[in-house]
Motif scaffolding. Structure first.
Motif, short mmCIF file in Angstrom:
data_model
loop_
_atom_site.label_atom_id
_atom_site.label_comp_id
_atom_site.label_asym_id
_atom_site.label_seq_id
_atom_site.Cartn_x
_atom_site.Cartn_y
_atom_site.Cartn_z
N VAL A 8 0.67 -0.65 0.05
CA VAL A 8 -0.06 -0.15 -0.03
C VAL A 8 0.72 1.70 0.05
N PRO A 9 1.14 2.18 -1.22
CA PRO A 9 1.61 3.17 -0.85
C PRO A 9 1.54 3.70 0.20
N VAL A 10 2.22 4.68 0.30
CA VAL A 10 2.16 5.96 1.68
C VAL A 10 2.04 7.50 1.08
N LEU A 11 0.57 7.03 1.17
CA LEU A 11 -0.03 8.62 0.95
C LEU A 11 0.36 9.68 2.70
N LEU A 12 0.82 9.99 3.13
CA LEU A 12 0.59 10.84 4.10
C LEU A 12 1.50 10.35 5.55
N LEU A 13 2.13 11.73 5.83
CA LEU A 13 4.06 11.17 6.20
C LEU A 13 3.55 12.02 7.01
N ARG A 14 4.16 11.60 8.94
CA ARG A 14 4.06 12.99 10.07
C ARG A 14 5.60 13.50 9.67
N PRO A 15 5.18 13.90 10.35
CA PRO A 15 6.03 15.58 11.06
C PRO A 15 7.35 14.75 10.73
N GLU A 16 7.49 13.86 11.80
CA GLU A 16 9.22 13.27 12.28
C GLU A 16 9.18 11.98 10.71
N GLU A 17 8.92 11.49 10.32
CA GLU A 17 9.10 10.99 8.50
C GLU A 17 9.25 11.65 7.18
N VAL A 18 8.94 13.04 7.69
CA VAL A 18 9.61 14.33 6.51
C VAL A 18 10.70 15.05 7.11
N ALA A 19 11.29 15.09 8.72
CA ALA A 19 12.55 15.19 8.84
C ALA A 19 13.27 14.23 8.66
N ARG A 20 13.11 13.86 8.61
CA ARG A 20 14.09 12.55 8.27
C ARG A 20 14.31 11.72 6.86
N ARG A 26 12.55 18.70 13.57
CA ARG A 26 11.34 18.35 13.39
C ARG A 26 10.55 19.87 13.13
N SER A 27 11.60 20.69 14.45
CA SER A 27 11.20 21.79 14.01
C SER A 27 11.07 22.55 13.46
N LYS A 28 11.99 22.11 12.43
CA LYS A 28 11.90 23.56 11.14
C LYS A 28 11.21 22.86 9.98
N VAL A 29 10.52 21.42 10.29
CA VAL A 29 9.13 20.79 9.86
C VAL A 29 8.23 21.31 9.62
N TYR A 30 7.86 22.40 11.57
CA TYR A 30 6.63 23.14 11.65
C TYR A 30 7.03 24.44 11.26
N GLU A 31 8.00 25.06 10.92
CA GLU A 31 8.57 26.35 10.67
C GLU A 31 8.61 26.04 9.21
N LEU A 32 8.09 25.16 8.14
CA LEU A 32 7.79 25.26 7.50
C LEU A 32 6.98 25.31 6.85
N ILE A 33 5.54 24.60 7.41
CA ILE A 33 4.80 24.29 7.77
C ILE A 33 4.19 25.41 8.09
N ARG A 39 2.78 22.55 2.20
CA ARG A 39 0.88 21.93 2.93
C ARG A 39 1.26 20.73 4.10
N SER A 40 0.06 21.12 4.40
CA SER A 40 0.06 19.44 5.31
C SER A 40 -1.38 19.59 5.49
N VAL A 41 -1.53 19.14 5.82
CA VAL A 41 -3.53 18.14 5.91
C VAL A 41 -3.26 18.00 7.28
N GLY A 45 -6.05 15.52 15.45
CA GLY A 45 -5.19 16.34 16.41
C GLY A 45 -3.97 16.14 15.03
N ALA A 46 -3.65 14.96 14.37
CA ALA A 46 -2.38 14.93 13.77
C ALA A 46 -2.43 15.33 13.04
N ARG A 47 -0.94 16.15 12.27
CA ARG A 47 -0.46 17.01 11.52
C ARG A 47 -0.33 15.67 10.31
#
Length: 65
Positions: A8-20, A26-33, A39-41, A45-47
């Motif tokens: 199953v393709p991964v469609l949504l990534l957690r900020p931690e996964e994006v950072a990795r 991870r704070s830089k990911v939130y800064e970019l968001i 862009r994020s969804v 309560g999960a980003r």
């Protein structure tokens, strides 16, 4: 009938996964968001960052280089 599970393709990534993936904090990911650069969804309560959005972000970085 096949016993192997289909990938199953991964469609949504957690900020931690994006950072990795980007090798940033991870704070830089939130800064970019927050800055609107990534862009994020929100699901409950999960980003999450769509995988396609991450690919577009990397393409924009390459074009700017």
């Amino acid at each position: 009938m096949s016993t192997a599970r289909e990938a199953v393709p991964v469609l949504l990534l957690r900020p931690e996964e994006v950072a990795r993936a980007l090798r940033i904090s991870r704070s830089k990911v939130y800064e970019l968001i927050r800055a609107g650069e990534l862009r994020s969804v929100k699901i409950g309560g999960a980003r999450r960052v769509p995988a396609a959005v991450l690919a577009e972000f990397v393409t924009r970085l390459q074009e700017a280089a």
